[in-house]
Design a protein around this motif. Structure first.
Motif, PDB file in Angstrom:
ATOM      1  N   LYS A 205      85.863 141.272  47.735  1.00  0.00           N
ATOM      2  CA  LYS A 205      84.840 142.326  47.680  1.00  0.00           C
ATOM      3  C   LYS A 205      83.565 141.865  46.988  1.00  0.00           C
ATOM      4  O   LYS A 205      82.460 142.247  47.400  1.00  0.00           O
ATOM      5  CB  LYS A 205      85.408 143.561  46.973  1.00  0.00           C
ATOM      6  CG  LYS A 205      86.305 144.415  47.842  1.00  0.00           C
ATOM      7  CD  LYS A 205      86.568 145.767  47.204  1.00  0.00           C
ATOM      8  CE  LYS A 205      87.208 146.730  48.193  1.00  0.00           C
ATOM      9  NZ  LYS A 205      87.378 148.091  47.619  1.00  0.00           N
ATOM     10  N   PHE A 208      81.590 139.700  49.412  1.00  0.00           N
ATOM     11  CA  PHE A 208      80.989 140.537  50.453  1.00  0.00           C
ATOM     12  C   PHE A 208      79.780 141.283  49.903  1.00  0.00           C
ATOM     13  O   PHE A 208      78.727 141.359  50.540  1.00  0.00           O
ATOM     14  CB  PHE A 208      82.021 141.520  51.000  1.00  0.00           C
ATOM     15  CG  PHE A 208      82.746 141.046  52.225  1.00  0.00           C
ATOM     16  CD1 PHE A 208      83.176 139.732  52.320  1.00  0.00           C
ATOM     17  CD2 PHE A 208      83.017 141.906  53.282  1.00  0.00           C
ATOM     18  CE1 PHE A 208      83.857 139.284  53.457  1.00  0.00           C
ATOM     19  CE2 PHE A 208      83.680 141.473  54.414  1.00  0.00           C
ATOM     20  CZ  PHE A 208      84.108 140.155  54.504  1.00  0.00           C
ATOM     21  N   ALA A 209      79.931 141.853  48.699  1.00  0.00           N
ATOM     22  CA  ALA A 209      78.835 142.626  48.101  1.00  0.00           C
ATOM     23  C   ALA A 209      77.634 141.722  47.816  1.00  0.00           C
ATOM     24  O   ALA A 209      76.480 142.102  48.074  1.00  0.00           O
ATOM     25  CB  ALA A 209      79.315 143.304  46.823  1.00  0.00           C
ATOM     26  N   THR A 214      79.426 144.464  54.801  1.00  0.00           N
ATOM     27  CA  THR A 214      80.369 145.580  54.771  1.00  0.00           C
ATOM     28  C   THR A 214      81.568 145.225  55.647  1.00  0.00           C
ATOM     29  O   THR A 214      81.483 144.343  56.506  1.00  0.00           O
ATOM     30  CB  THR A 214      79.726 146.876  55.290  1.00  0.00           C
ATOM     31  OG1 THR A 214      79.228 146.660  56.623  1.00  0.00           O
ATOM     32  CG2 THR A 214      78.579 147.305  54.388  1.00  0.00           C
ATOM     33  N   ALA A 215      82.663 145.895  55.418  1.00  0.00           N
ATOM     34  CA  ALA A 215      83.881 145.594  56.172  1.00  0.00           C
ATOM     35  C   ALA A 215      83.625 145.730  57.671  1.00  0.00           C
ATOM     36  O   ALA A 215      83.191 146.789  58.136  1.00  0.00           O
ATOM     37  CB  ALA A 215      85.005 146.534  55.749  1.00  0.00           C
ATOM     38  N   LYS A 217      83.791 146.387  61.610  1.00  0.00           N
ATOM     39  CA  LYS A 217      84.463 147.412  62.413  1.00  0.00           C
ATOM     40  C   LYS A 217      84.577 147.021  63.884  1.00  0.00           C
ATOM     41  O   LYS A 217      85.171 147.746  64.676  1.00  0.00           O
ATOM     42  CB  LYS A 217      83.734 148.750  62.280  1.00  0.00           C
ATOM     43  CG  LYS A 217      83.757 149.312  60.857  1.00  0.00           C
ATOM     44  CD  LYS A 217      83.167 150.706  60.803  1.00  0.00           C
ATOM     45  CE  LYS A 217      83.193 151.268  59.379  1.00  0.00           C
ATOM     46  NZ  LYS A 217      84.561 151.346  58.830  1.00  0.00           N
ATOM     47  N   GLU A 221      81.026 142.229  64.589  1.00  0.00           N
ATOM     48  CA  GLU A 221      80.714 142.366  63.166  1.00  0.00           C
ATOM     49  C   GLU A 221      81.528 141.388  62.330  1.00  0.00           C
ATOM     50  O   GLU A 221      81.056 140.903  61.296  1.00  0.00           O
ATOM     51  CB  GLU A 221      80.967 143.811  62.712  1.00  0.00           C
ATOM     52  CG  GLU A 221      79.948 144.808  63.256  1.00  0.00           C
ATOM     53  CD  GLU A 221      80.172 146.212  62.731  1.00  0.00           C
ATOM     54  OE1 GLU A 221      81.011 146.393  61.809  1.00  0.00           O
ATOM     55  OE2 GLU A 221      79.521 147.149  63.235  1.00  0.00           O
ATOM     56  N   ALA A 225      79.804 138.680  59.950  1.00  0.00           N
ATOM     57  CA  ALA A 225      80.176 138.524  58.538  1.00  0.00           C
ATOM     58  C   ALA A 225      80.541 137.072  58.248  1.00  0.00           C
ATOM     59  O   ALA A 225      80.144 136.501  57.221  1.00  0.00           O
ATOM     60  CB  ALA A 225      81.346 139.445  58.196  1.00  0.00           C
ATOM     61  N   GLU A 420      93.378 151.399  50.828  1.00  0.00           N
ATOM     62  CA  GLU A 420      92.620 151.054  52.029  1.00  0.00           C
ATOM     63  C   GLU A 420      93.563 150.769  53.197  1.00  0.00           C
ATOM     64  O   GLU A 420      93.249 151.063  54.350  1.00  0.00           O
ATOM     65  CB  GLU A 420      91.719 149.851  51.758  1.00  0.00           C
ATOM     66  CG  GLU A 420      90.612 150.138  50.748  1.00  0.00           C
ATOM     67  CD  GLU A 420      89.724 148.926  50.486  1.00  0.00           C
ATOM     68  OE1 GLU A 420      89.622 148.063  51.374  1.00  0.00           O
ATOM     69  OE2 GLU A 420      89.141 148.857  49.393  1.00  0.00           O
TER      70      GLU A 420
END
Length: 484
Positions: A205, A208-209, A214-215, A217, A221, A225, A420
Motif C-alpha cells: 500500500k 502504491f500510495a 489505486t487498486a 479494476k 489498469e 500500475a 478487503e
C-alpha cells in the motif's frame, strides 16, 4: 456476492487444484499459516485458510441458533439426556494450538449440557494418513460417528448422512450453500467450517500510495500500475514459478474472471465441443502473461525461484505485488519480522478481466459430516448442530483465518487486508467450477508447462496447447465432471 449456478463449487475451486499440484498432502489446516510463512507451500495451500497475523472475532448472536435453546436441543426434547455413550469424532488437524484446544473444550462443554453422561472421543490422526484410514474405516464399518473430511467423494460414495433438514442449513450464506465439498445432488452432507479464497493480488500500500496508484479494476489498469512501478525502479509483480502450483494459482484465478464471458466453456471443453488449443478465452490469459513478461513486469528470475523467495522479495519492498492465497498477510508479516524489513500495510484486489468483471472461487477447507451408518445418528446430528453455533464456530474460523460460511457468524480481522478480501468476495461472482475440475492432471501440467515457457520469454503459440489437449483426450476417463 453474486453466485453463478454453473454447478457445485469445485472443492474449494482453485484451492483444490492447488492442493493437487502440491501433492494433496491434506496436512493439518492450522499448519497452513505457519507453513505458508515458512515456505511450505503444499501445507499452505492444503490448509487453504487465510493467515491473518492474529485475528479477533465478533460473532453475531441474534437468533435461536446462537444460543443453547431449541435450535441446539435434541430432537426428542431431551429424552436421551440420561443416555450414557461415547461418541467418536474423527479429524486430521485438531492439534495443540490454542484455538484448537479451546474448540474441543467448547464442544465438550456444550455437549455436556445436552448429554451429561456422554463422552466425546477425539480420533485425531494428523496429516494425510487420516484420509487413508478414514476410507478404510468407512469400508469396514468402523468409521467415527462424526467426521471432519475433505472431498465431496465421501458424500457421493454414501459414507455421509443427508443433513439437509438440520436447522443450521438455513443459516448458511451464499458461499456456504454452494460449497462443493458439502453439497451433492441437491442435498447437504456437511458443514463448511469457514470459507477460503483461491487467491488474488496482494500489494504494497505504501508503494502504491507513493506512486499515486489505486487498486486496479481492469486488466489494463493492472498493466498501467505495473508500468508505474517499473518506472520507479521496483519490480511490479514477483512470482516464484519454480513452484508450479503458484503458476496454476495465478493463471486459473485470472481465467476465472475471463470465463464470465463464456460460462459454459469448461463444460464445452469436457464434452469435446471446444479444444484447449482453440479457445480464445484460454489464449487471452496466456497473451496477458506474455505481455507482462515482454514489458518487464515480472522479476527476471521468475521461473527459477520458489514461493518463499518470491514472498521474501515482496516483504523486502523490492516488488509491489504478489499473487498468492489468503495466507499472505500472516506470511508477509512473518517474512518482514524474520528479514528485518521495514513494515508496510498490504492491500488486496482480485484479478479482473478487460471489462472489470471479477470471478472468485470460495470453498471450505474442513467439512464436518455424520457417518451414514452411525448407531448414534441423532446424537451425532446434535453434536454437529452445536458446533455450528456462533460462539463455537466463530472462534474456530478466526483461528483458521477463514471467511464466514454462515449469515449470523461474523469474523472480524485485525489485519484490514482480510476485510478487503471479504469485500472482494461480496462484490464478485463466485464461480461454481474451475477448468482444472474438468481436466486430468496431465492436461493441467501441460498447460502450466506452456505458461512457464511464456514467462521464460518464449512467444505464446496456441499450438503449444495441443499437448494439453492430447493429454485430455487420452486421460479424460480419469475425470468425473462436476454435476450440473
Amino acid at each position: 456476492m453474486k453466485l453463478k449456478g454453473w454447478s457445485a463449487l469445485a472443492s474449494v475451486l482453485l484451492l483444490t487444484t492447488v492442493m493437487s499440484a502440491c501433492g494433496s498432502s491434506n496436512d493439518d489446516n492450522g499448519g497452513a499459516n505457519d507453513a505458508a510463512a515458512n515456505g511450505n507451500a503444499g501445507a499452505a495451500n492444503n490448509g487453504g485458510a487465510a493467515s491473518n497475523g492474529g485475528t479477533t472475532n465478533e460473532a453475531a448472536t441474534n437468533g435461536a441458533a446462537a444460543n443453547d435453546g431449541a435450535a441446539n436441543a435434541p430432537a426428542d426434547g431431551g429424552a436421551k439426556n440420561d443416555k450414557e455413550f461415547t461418541i467418536r469424532v474423527g479429524a486430521w488437524f485438531l492439534d495443540e494450538r490454542p484455538y484448537m484446544v479451546q474448540f474441543k473444550k467448547s464442544v465438550e462443554e456444550a455437549y455436556a449440557k445436552l448429554y451429561p453422561k456422554a463422552k466425546i472421543q477425539w480420533d485425531v490422526v494428523l496429516g494425510a494418513t487420516y484420509f487413508d484410514k478414514l476410507r478404510a474405516q468407512f469400508a469396514s464399518g468402523s468409521a467415527p460417528d462424526v467426521v471432519f473430511y475433505q472431498n465431496v467423494d465421501f458424500a457421493t460414495a454414501g459414507n455421509l448422512a443427508d443433513l439437509s433438514a438440520e436447522p443450521w442449513v438455513a443459516r448458511l450464506n451464499d458461499g456456504g450453500q454452494k460449497d462443493f465439498q458439502t453439497h451433492a445432488g441437491g442435498k447437504t452432507y456437511g458443514v463448511p467450517m469457514g470459507l477460503s479464497i483461491g487467491g488474488g493480488v496482494w500489494y504494497n500500500k505504501k508503494m502504491f500510495a507513493d506512486l499515486g496508484i489505486t487498486a486496479p479494476k481492469t486488466t489494463q489498469e493492472l498493466f498501467d500500475a505495473a508500468e508505474k512501478v517499473k518506472a520507479s525502479g521496483k519490480t511490479p509483480i514477483t512470482v516464484g514459478f519454480k513452484d508450479q502450483w503458484t503458476a496454476q494459482l495465478f493463471y486459473m484465478n485470472w481465467l476465472n474472471s475471463y470465463e464470465l464471458g463464456d460460462t459454459t466453456l469448461n463444460r464445452q471443453i469436457y464434452d469435446g465441443k471446444v479444444k484447449l488449443n482453440e479457445s480464445p478465452v484460454i489464449q487471452k490469459v496466456y497473451q496477458n502473461f506474455e505481455l507482462l513478461k515482454t514489458k518487464g513486469y515480472f522479476n527476471k528470475n521468475a521461473i527459477s525461484i520458489d514461493w518463499p523467495q518470491s514472498g521474501q522479495m515482496f516483504a523486502s519492498g523490492d516488488a509491489a505485488m504478489i499473487v498468492q492465497g489468503p495466507w499472505m498477510p500472516g506470511a508477509n508479516a512473518d517474512n518482514i519480522a524474520k528479514g528485518g524489513f521495514d513494515k508496510f500495510d498490504i492491500g488486496f484486489f482480485p484479478l479482473p478481466n478487460d471489462e472489470g468483471q471479477v470471478a472468485m472461487g470460495t470453498g471450505s477447507n474442513e467439512a464436518l459430516g455424520v457417518n451414514a451408518k452411525t448407531a448414534l445418528m441423532q446424537e451425532s446430528k446434535d453434536l454437529v448442530n452445536l458446533i455450528t453455533s456462533p460462539e463455537i464456530i466463530s472462534p474456530f474460523m478466526t483461528g483458521d483465518g477463514a471467511l464466514t460460511s454462515f449469515t449470523d457468524v461474523t469474523v472480524k480481522y485485525d489485519d484490514p487486508a482480510m476485510d478487503e478480501v471479504q469485500a472482494a468476495v461480496n462484490d464478485s461472482t463466485v464461480m461454481a467450477t474451475t477448468l482444472p475440475n474438468y481436466l486430468p492432471q496431465s492436461a493441467v501440467t501441460n498447460m502450466l508447462d506452456t505458461l512457464t515457457k511464456v514467462v521464460s520469454g518464449i512467444k505464446f503459440n496456441a499450438d503449444d496447447l495441443k499437448a494439453a489437449q492430447s493429454s485430455f483426450d487420452k486421460d479424460k476417463g480419469t475425470v468425473t465432471a462436476p454435476a450440473e
